[in-house]
Design an enzyme around this catalytic site. Structure first.
Site, mmCIF file in Angstrom:
data_model
loop_
_atom_site.group_PDB
_atom_site.id
_atom_site.type_symbol
_atom_site.label_atom_id
_atom_site.label_comp_id
_atom_site.label_asym_id
_atom_site.label_seq_id
_atom_site.Cartn_x
_atom_site.Cartn_y
_atom_site.Cartn_z
ATOM 1 N N ASP A 1 0.811 -0.979 -0.149
ATOM 2 C CA ASP A 1 0.432 0.141 0.493
ATOM 3 C C ASP A 1 0.585 1.572 0.128
ATOM 4 O OD1 ASP A 1 -1.437 2.428 0.849
ATOM 5 O OD2 ASP A 1 -2.577 1.379 2.071
ATOM 6 N N SER B 1 2.105 12.569 -15.158
ATOM 7 C CA SER B 1 0.595 11.891 -15.631
ATOM 8 C C SER B 1 0.875 13.703 -16.621
ATOM 9 C CB SER B 1 -0.705 11.956 -14.802
ATOM 10 O OG SER B 1 -1.906 12.467 -15.731
ATOM 11 N N TYR C 1 -6.781 14.916 -8.158
ATOM 12 C CA TYR C 1 -5.755 14.690 -9.298
ATOM 13 C C TYR C 1 -5.066 15.160 -9.603
ATOM 14 C CZ TYR C 1 -4.506 11.131 -13.406
ATOM 15 O OH TYR C 1 -3.412 10.171 -13.370
ATOM 16 N N LYS D 1 -0.499 15.119 -9.550
ATOM 17 C CA LYS D 1 0.100 14.709 -10.348
ATOM 18 C C LYS D 1 1.150 16.349 -10.409
ATOM 19 C CE LYS D 1 -0.515 11.013 -11.025
ATOM 20 N NZ LYS D 1 -0.024 9.819 -11.111
#
Length: 275
Positions: free
Chosen positions: A79, A156, A170, A174
């Site tokens: 994890d 990304s 997100y 990133k």
């Protein structure tokens, strides 16, 4: 201060791309992009540890890698948001493979929800996986690479720009991962560790397609007009959507001595999407 990065100008191309004798760990490696990366690293000669929340699927993926290329491969539970789990998974990988020379921070999530409606728990979870997970992996890698090595962070195109409504956490996570890539490169160069990022656009994998479908449903339920949304998943300049192996080959370039002079950069693997 002596920086231990060799001049490989006289090394044959076949040796530059080879990972023979090296040990690689890929987070989120049980399927999709992570699995594709693991396969290419093994093909290049590396022994591979596939780290994933789902230990059973990680073991299945490792068996597939070993069967295809005859390399040592092991699946471990990890994890990435939990530092203790990262340390435990890394130790399991070392016990099986003898060490780690290449660490790929690939695990990531992208739940979609408008910023004003997103609970703190969701925001924190995205950063826990996408940003703290990179920190946890890199910190563990440093402790496991006394002779130097390579860390590759899968960022990304969201690390360069906004992409779609509902993905504020997100995109922010990133951007942070891309900044962390730069800082890690600065701090770890004296240890002989190069750090690079790879920034893919949307690639259709099992996990990505499921998350994208869920995100569209959430946005539609929230009343977001999807008809005018930029086609973020189809703005390719090469006539097709990228495949997982397209990204895996860029990661292999970063992990190999082909990229010896590079550290701190994040390479766009986006079919020209962010021009």
């Amino acid at each position: 201060m002596a920086y231990p990065f060799a001049d490989v100008s006289s090394t044959p191309l076949s040796e530059l791309v080879s990972l023979a004798g090296r040990r690689a760990l890929v987070t989120g490696g049980a399927q999709g992009l992570g699995k594709a990366i693991a396969l290419r690293l093994a093909e290049a000669g590396a022994a591979v540890a596939i780290a994933d929340l789902d230990e059973q699927h990680a073991a299945i993926a490792a068996d597939d890698v070993a069967d295809r290329f005859g390399r040592a491969a092991v699946g471990v539970r990890m994890d990435v948001a939990d530092a203790a789990s990262v340390a435990s998974g890394a130790q399991s990988a070392i016990d099986a493979l003898g060490g780690i020379d290449v660490w790929i921070n690939n695990a990531g999530i992208f739940p979609s929800q408008p910023l004003v409606e997103m609970p703190d728990e969701t925001w924190e979870k995205v950063f826990a996986v996408n940003t703290r997970g990179v920190r946890n992996g890199a910190r563990e890698a440093v402790n496991r690479m006394p002779e130097g090595g390579v860390i590759v962070n899968v960022v990304s195109t969201a690390g360069f720009r906004g992409i779609a409504p509902g993905l504020s956490a997100y995109v922010a996570s990133k951007h942070a991962a891309r900044g962390l890539t730069k800082q890690l490169a600065l701090e770890l160069a004296p240890r002989g560790i190069r750090v690079l990022g790879v920034a893919p656009s949307y690639v259709p994998t099992e996990g990505n397609m499921a998350m994208a479908a869920a995100a569209m449903e959430q946005m539609a339920a929230a009343g977001v007009d999807l008809s005018n949304m930029p086609a973020a998943m189809s703005q390719s300049l090469i006539g097709r959507t990228g495949a997982p192996d397209d990204i895996a080959r860029v990661v292999l370039f970063c992990a190999s001595d082909l990229s010896m002079v590079m550290t701190g950069s994040t390479l766009l693997a986006d079919a020209g999407e962010t021009i």
